[in-house]
Design a protein around this motif. Structure first.
Motif, short mmCIF file in Angstrom:
data_model
loop_
_atom_site.label_atom_id
_atom_site.label_comp_id
_atom_site.label_asym_id
_atom_site.label_seq_id
_atom_site.Cartn_x
_atom_site.Cartn_y
_atom_site.Cartn_z
N GLU A 115 0.69 -1.17 0.19
CA GLU A 115 0.01 0.10 -0.19
C GLU A 115 0.96 1.33 0.04
OE1 GLU A 115 -3.00 0.00 3.07
OE2 GLU A 115 -4.06 -1.72 2.22
N GLN A 116 2.11 1.20 0.54
CA GLN A 116 2.78 2.25 0.75
C GLN A 116 4.17 1.91 0.14
OE1 GLN A 116 2.91 4.98 4.08
NE2 GLN A 116 0.92 4.01 4.68
N HIS A 117 5.00 2.69 -0.57
CA HIS A 117 6.23 2.39 -0.86
C HIS A 117 7.18 3.46 -0.99
CE1 HIS A 117 9.38 0.04 -3.32
NE2 HIS A 117 9.66 1.22 -3.91
N LYS A 118 8.34 3.56 -0.80
CA LYS A 118 9.46 4.64 -0.78
C LYS A 118 10.60 3.98 -1.40
CE LYS A 118 12.06 8.24 1.33
NZ LYS A 118 12.16 8.98 2.66
N ASN A 119 11.13 4.75 -2.59
CA ASN A 119 12.48 3.88 -2.94
C ASN A 119 13.55 4.21 -2.22
OD1 ASN A 119 11.02 2.68 -5.19
ND2 ASN A 119 11.27 4.60 -6.48
N ALA A 120 14.44 3.60 -2.02
CA ALA A 120 16.08 3.85 -1.65
C ALA A 120 16.69 4.65 -2.41
CB ALA A 120 16.67 2.71 -1.14
N THR A 121 17.36 5.68 -2.06
CA THR A 121 18.39 6.27 -2.84
C THR A 121 19.92 5.78 -2.37
OG1 THR A 121 19.00 7.83 -0.94
CG2 THR A 121 16.91 8.35 -2.44
N CYS A 122 20.71 6.58 -3.00
CA CYS A 122 22.18 6.04 -2.84
C CYS A 122 22.50 6.21 -1.42
CB CYS A 122 23.26 6.77 -3.70
SG CYS A 122 22.74 7.12 -5.41
N THR A 123 22.00 7.15 -0.43
CA THR A 123 22.49 7.53 0.79
C THR A 123 21.49 7.07 1.70
OG1 THR A 123 21.81 9.84 0.64
CG2 THR A 123 24.17 9.01 0.00
N GLU A 124 20.03 7.00 1.57
CA GLU A 124 18.87 6.70 2.46
C GLU A 124 18.37 5.61 2.22
OE1 GLU A 124 16.58 10.24 2.27
OE2 GLU A 124 17.83 11.65 3.07
N ASN A 125 17.98 4.96 2.92
CA ASN A 125 16.89 3.81 2.96
C ASN A 125 15.36 4.01 2.62
OD1 ASN A 125 19.16 2.30 3.84
ND2 ASN A 125 18.38 2.14 6.25
N GLY A 126 15.03 3.18 1.76
CA GLY A 126 13.67 3.20 1.41
C GLY A 126 12.78 2.18 2.38
N TYR A 127 11.46 2.18 2.09
CA TYR A 127 10.52 1.27 2.78
C TYR A 127 9.48 0.81 2.02
CZ TYR A 127 7.74 5.30 3.96
OH TYR A 127 6.94 6.31 3.53
N SER A 128 8.73 -0.39 2.68
CA SER A 128 7.52 -0.83 1.57
C SER A 128 6.69 -1.47 2.90
CB SER A 128 7.90 -2.03 0.81
OG SER A 128 6.77 -2.68 0.34
N ILE A 129 5.38 -0.81 2.66
CA ILE A 129 4.25 -0.94 3.85
C ILE A 129 3.23 -1.81 3.11
CG2 ILE A 129 2.53 -0.29 5.40
CD1 ILE A 129 4.29 2.15 5.87
N SER A 130 3.03 -3.24 3.67
CA SER A 130 1.99 -4.17 2.94
C SER A 130 0.89 -4.45 3.90
CB SER A 130 2.72 -5.26 2.42
OG SER A 130 3.67 -5.11 1.46
N VAL A 131 -0.22 -4.73 3.57
CA VAL A 131 -1.56 -5.15 4.48
C VAL A 131 -2.07 -6.09 3.95
CG1 VAL A 131 -3.61 -4.22 5.33
CG2 VAL A 131 -1.92 -2.56 4.78
N CYS A 132 -2.33 -7.48 4.79
CA CYS A 132 -2.79 -8.50 4.48
C CYS A 132 -4.48 -8.27 4.25
CB CYS A 132 -2.87 -9.57 5.89
SG CYS A 132 -3.69 -11.13 5.35
N GLN A 133 -4.82 -8.95 3.25
CA GLN A 133 -6.00 -8.59 2.64
C GLN A 133 -7.33 -9.38 3.42
OE1 GLN A 133 -6.89 -6.32 0.31
NE2 GLN A 133 -4.42 -5.97 0.95
N VAL A 134 -6.88 -10.39 4.33
CA VAL A 134 -7.51 -11.16 4.97
C VAL A 134 -7.89 -10.61 6.51
CG1 VAL A 134 -7.88 -13.51 5.93
CG2 VAL A 134 -7.17 -13.23 3.65
N CYS A 135 -6.49 -10.48 7.10
CA CYS A 135 -6.63 -10.29 8.33
C CYS A 135 -6.14 -8.77 8.78
CB CYS A 135 -5.86 -11.16 9.34
SG CYS A 135 -4.08 -10.86 8.89
N ASN A 136 -5.87 -7.88 8.10
CA ASN A 136 -5.32 -6.42 8.15
C ASN A 136 -4.31 -6.31 8.69
OD1 ASN A 136 -7.70 -5.33 6.61
ND2 ASN A 136 -8.77 -5.51 8.32
N ASP A 137 -3.33 -7.43 8.94
CA ASP A 137 -2.01 -7.35 9.41
C ASP A 137 -1.12 -6.56 8.49
OD1 ASP A 137 0.05 -8.35 11.62
OD2 ASP A 137 1.02 -9.02 9.75
N LYS A 138 -0.44 -5.58 9.15
CA LYS A 138 0.55 -4.67 8.24
C LYS A 138 2.05 -5.33 8.55
CE LYS A 138 -2.26 -0.58 8.34
NZ LYS A 138 -2.26 0.79 8.67
N LYS A 139 2.86 -5.10 7.69
CA LYS A 139 4.36 -5.28 7.98
C LYS A 139 5.00 -4.18 7.15
CE LYS A 139 5.21 -8.51 3.88
NZ LYS A 139 5.93 -9.58 3.33
#
Length: 364
Positions: A115-139
């Protein structure tokens, strides 16, 4: 049977009292049978059975228990469906005995969607947020910074003519200047073995030209003038021997051929690329030349040494073209023991002087 027996005999005649007894060996347990056998099932153990003697009923050996059979389970029935939150269960039934067994099943995997995504750059980390479509668990998963992808710009190679440059280090991705380059000094010329482009002479210096094998640059080095042959250096020309008296300029006539009748002392000679003035006739240069009858002396002679023509008894004519002789550089002793009628011919303008120099000889 393991007990011995007996056998009695009686006489067959009437009224005969004779009898005898024989001992019989035991026959052993020959007839055996199994009792109490029990077939195993998937519920109960079995039994191999006890061994008895059929004749005497004696227990010969006891049996052993046998393992139960494995249940013959069916493919099972889902009794509780597993989800990504809870385990499920499956119940299996034995097709032989009807016994059941329930086994738990693992949770299912989460059905994550990003559901959310931020690309990593040369010097900064990025991230990815995903949600389970069954139980709404987020990671949330971290995307590690890639680091700079280094590249070089503005690099130039040093040559013999110009400085070089190592080049600036840039990131190919973010275009950031990471490190400035350094100036490289010019390379040294790689000179060839050189070519003589102007030969040195006794008068002028020469030139040796070197060219760089890389850039064609040239370097010219002066070659010193040739050194004139030293005083005393000997030359033989047309049978006459000359020696250097002044390097690069003057020679003395020191010896002539004994067989020559008519000799001309030249004004100059040319030897090894040098023009020399013949300025002197050495002592005994014509000594004892009895074949000599005529001599012509060139215009550059300034000295005729004593005994130069000693004992040339047939020398009758000497023509002197030089006007440089003096009483200190010439006298009649040069013609000692020459022909009595020797005539010396001289230029008119010095006739009076030469008569005094060669006093006693016929000067015309």
């Amino acid at each position: 049977m393991y007990n011995n027996g007996r056998k009695k005999y009686c006489c067959a005649y009437t009224n005969c009292p004779y009898k005898k007894t024989e001992s019989l060996k035991a026959t052993g347990h020959k007839n055996k049978e199994t009792r109490n056998y029990k077939k195993p099932t998937c519920k109960y153990e079995g039994y191999t059975g006890d061994t008895y003697c059929k004749d005497c009923g004696t227990l010969l050996s006891s049996g052993k228990p046998t393992k139960k059979f494995d249940h013959d389970w069916n493919s099972g029935t889902v009794t509780k469906k597993a989800t990504c939150k809870e385990e499920g269960s499956v119940t299996y039934t034995c097709e032989n005995c009807g016994e059941t067994e329930t086994v738990s099943t693992k949770k299912t995997k989460h059905d994550y969607r990003e559901e959310q995504h931020k690309n990593a750059t040369c010097t900064e980390n990025g991230y990815s947020i995903s949600v389970c479509q069954v139980c709404n668990d987020k990671k949330k998963e971290e995307i590690v910074a890639k680091g700079h992808s280094k590249g070089i710009r503005n690099k130039t190679t040093a040559t013999c003519k110009a400085e070089g440059y190592t080049g600036d280090t840039y990131c190919r991705t973010c275009k950031t200047l990471l490190e400035e380059g350094k100036i490289l000094p010019k390379l040294e010329h790689q000179w060839n073995d050189g070519t003589v482009t102007k030969r040195a002479t006794y008068e002028t210096a020469g030139e040796l030209t070197y060219r760089c094998r890389k850039c064609a640059a040239k370097r010219i080095i002066s070659i010193e003038k040739l050194a004139y042959p030293k005083v005393g250096t000997s030359y033989t020309i047309s049978g006459n021997e000359y020696k250097v008296s002044k390097p690069g300029a003057e020679v003395i006539l020191v010896k002539t051929s004994k067989t020559t009748k008519n000799v001309t002392v030249p004004a100059q000679i040319y030897a090894q690329g040098i023009t020399y003035k013949v300025t002197s006739i050495g002592a005994k240069a014509f000594n004892n030349n009895k074949n000599l009858t005529k001599v012509t002396i060139g215009t550059n002679i300034v000295e005729i040494n004593s005994n130069a023509f000693f004992n040339c008894k047939n020398l009758k004519t000497v023509t002197i073209k030089s006007v440089y002789l003096t009483r200190k550089t010439a006298n009649k002793k040069a013609f000692k023991n020459a022909h009595k009628k020797l005539v010396i011919r001289v230029p008119k303008k010095v006739k009076k002087i030469y008569k005094k120099i060669f006093k006693g000889l016929k000067v015309k």
